[in-house]
Design an enzyme around this catalytic site. Sequence first.
Site, PDB file in Angstrom:
ATOM      1  CD  GLU A 149      -3.234  -1.249   1.922  1.00  0.00           C
ATOM      2  OE1 GLU A 149      -3.331  -0.199   2.997  1.00  0.00           O
ATOM      3  OE2 GLU A 149      -3.890  -1.963   1.855  1.00  0.00           O
ATOM      4  CD  GLU A 205      -3.221  -6.347   3.018  1.00  0.00           C
ATOM      5  OE1 GLU A 205      -4.344  -5.712   3.237  1.00  0.00           O
ATOM      6  OE2 GLU A 205      -2.108  -6.084   3.178  1.00  0.00           O
TER       7      GLU A 205
HETATM    8  O1  AHR Z   1      -4.868  -6.359   6.615  1.00  0.00           O
HETATM    9  C1  AHR Z   1      -4.869  -5.128   7.561  1.00  0.00           C
HETATM   10  C2  AHR Z   1      -4.305  -3.932   7.045  1.00  0.00           C
HETATM   11  O2  AHR Z   1      -4.926  -3.700   5.757  1.00  0.00           O
HETATM   12  C3  AHR Z   1      -2.695  -4.001   5.995  1.00  0.00           C
HETATM   13  O3  AHR Z   1      -1.857  -3.961   7.208  1.00  0.00           O
HETATM   14  C4  AHR Z   1      -2.914  -3.193   5.301  1.00  0.00           C
HETATM   15  O4  AHR Z   1      -2.273  -3.660   4.120  1.00  0.00           O
HETATM   16  C5  AHR Z   1      -4.345  -2.730   4.933  1.00  0.00           C
HETATM   17  O5  AHR Z   1      -4.378  -1.485   5.018  1.00  0.00           O
END
Ligand code: AHR
Length: 548
Positions: free
Chosen positions: A224, A346
């Site tokens: 991110e 994710e």
């Molecule tokens: O999964 C939790 C968080 O969500 C992660 O650390 C981040 O990459 C995302 O914003």
Amino acid sequence: MAARRDFLGAALAGGAALASPTLARAAGRLAGRTPSRLADARIDVLLDEPVGTIAPEIYGHFVEHLGGVVYDGVWVGERSSVPNIGGVRRALVEALRPIRPPVVRWPGGCFADSYDWRDGVGPRAQRPRRTNFWADARELRDAGVVPQRFDPNEFGTQEFMRFCRLVGAQPYLAANVRSGDARSFDAWVEFCNSPAGSTTLADLRAAGGDAEPYGVRYWGIGNESWGCGGNFTPEEYAEEYRRFVAWVPELGVDLRYIGAGPSSGDVEWTRRFFEAMDERRDLGHVWGWALHHYSGPPGGDAIRFEAPDWYGLLARADEMESLITRHWQVMGQRDRPHRVKLVVDEWGAWYAMTTNVNPVHLFGEQSTIRDAVLAGLTLDTFNRHADKVAMAAVAQLVNCIQSLFLADGPRFVLLPVYHVFAMYAAHQGAQALRTVVTSPECRWTTARNEPATMRGLNGSASLQGRTLTLTVTNPDLTAERETEIAVRGGTVRSVRATTLTARDVHDHNTFEAPHEVEPRSSDLPMSGAPPTYRFPAASVTKLELALG
Ligand code: AHR
């Protein structure tokens, strides 16, 4: 194109609007048992239209140093009274093996861009304690929790590699771009991959018990990077990316770099990164492009919800299909042969911190059949786009967001999402087939009293030998779907069905009652040609069809 049916009265057959809480609760209790009204659907599986091989890595997992994921979830320590294998929770290993986890992403997440891998190697007693990236999370402060402020670094690269070996997964490591540097990244690659006895870092690895190299292939370049990973612009990130991946020691390993891609629909991040890389003729250094998509927004409760919450969350998850195709299209403007694949590392449903079994377990939420349907429809989407999605990771493995497990000290329980991964494991490495699902939509009324819709039945199919695996989600809270299943180009000899549903859609597995939401399997008598199957409301189903 297979013939499609007309659905007279389909508008009426959609799920009833359940604005009233009482009605919603009643529907929840009855889900899966209400006789269908005008339910009518059809699934055409086209054996002669393969989409591509389903990369096993689509069924990947994510483990971050966040709340109770690593400490308590995965790692209990060798001296713990919790049964363990070299410090790793034994029950977790035993539950994971049968679902064949192909890959695990570690150490973050946002944590990765604050992590110095050197802190986590060498004798454990001598490792430094550090402030964890998540120590100041607002949710912990709001809950009045004294957070796990320090990371003891007991679980580092070598412990993670052992965990991967125990469960048979490949490691996927995320490098620190925000606060680390390319030199440190090079050294991490060397620590992991240099041949036994070849370098000082190989000797350090051997001193920790692993003389042979790990051969780590997957490397995320930050996480991110538009946010916690550095607040970069796409152009700035492309510059960092290029510096990190240039001239890394390959050490005989086919290194696969994964760029920190967009949040959900931010196609500008994708477009500008690809443009910047292409202008420097450097797209060849990108193997995968990470996409993150959470269904939320954070705030809803994991187990107390009404019909608008149910549908709203699932509709948000179902945006995955358009996210894949939109980013894919933008990527193709600069990468015409589509060499770079998507890595959805994710994804999941993110709720308010109201159901944590332990308040230190930041985002350690409970889950219900709603999360199972969400997982099924997401995995089906990946399968249908097997030509585009090369890897994915549900966030996160245990005690966090869309978990497969909850663990707290000696207590451990399988959540509904686990059962979906177990059911869908049959797709790993199989040939995805084009599958046309024709079904009435779900209809509901939003909290703002507006009419809304989402697609009804959906699914994916894959072929392995003469076994066709068809997985289907029915997001409708009340309507069963009597469905014709036509396999074009094959004859169905027998069918085995595995169904995951719940008596009440709010049911959930707890340490005290771990079997509330579990799948049931049965062999089905064959009737009719094409055969029909009634998909229960609010369910995930796997049909294993033996073809003649
Ligand atoms: O999964 C939790 C968080 O969500 C992660 O650390 C981040 O990459 C995302 O914003």
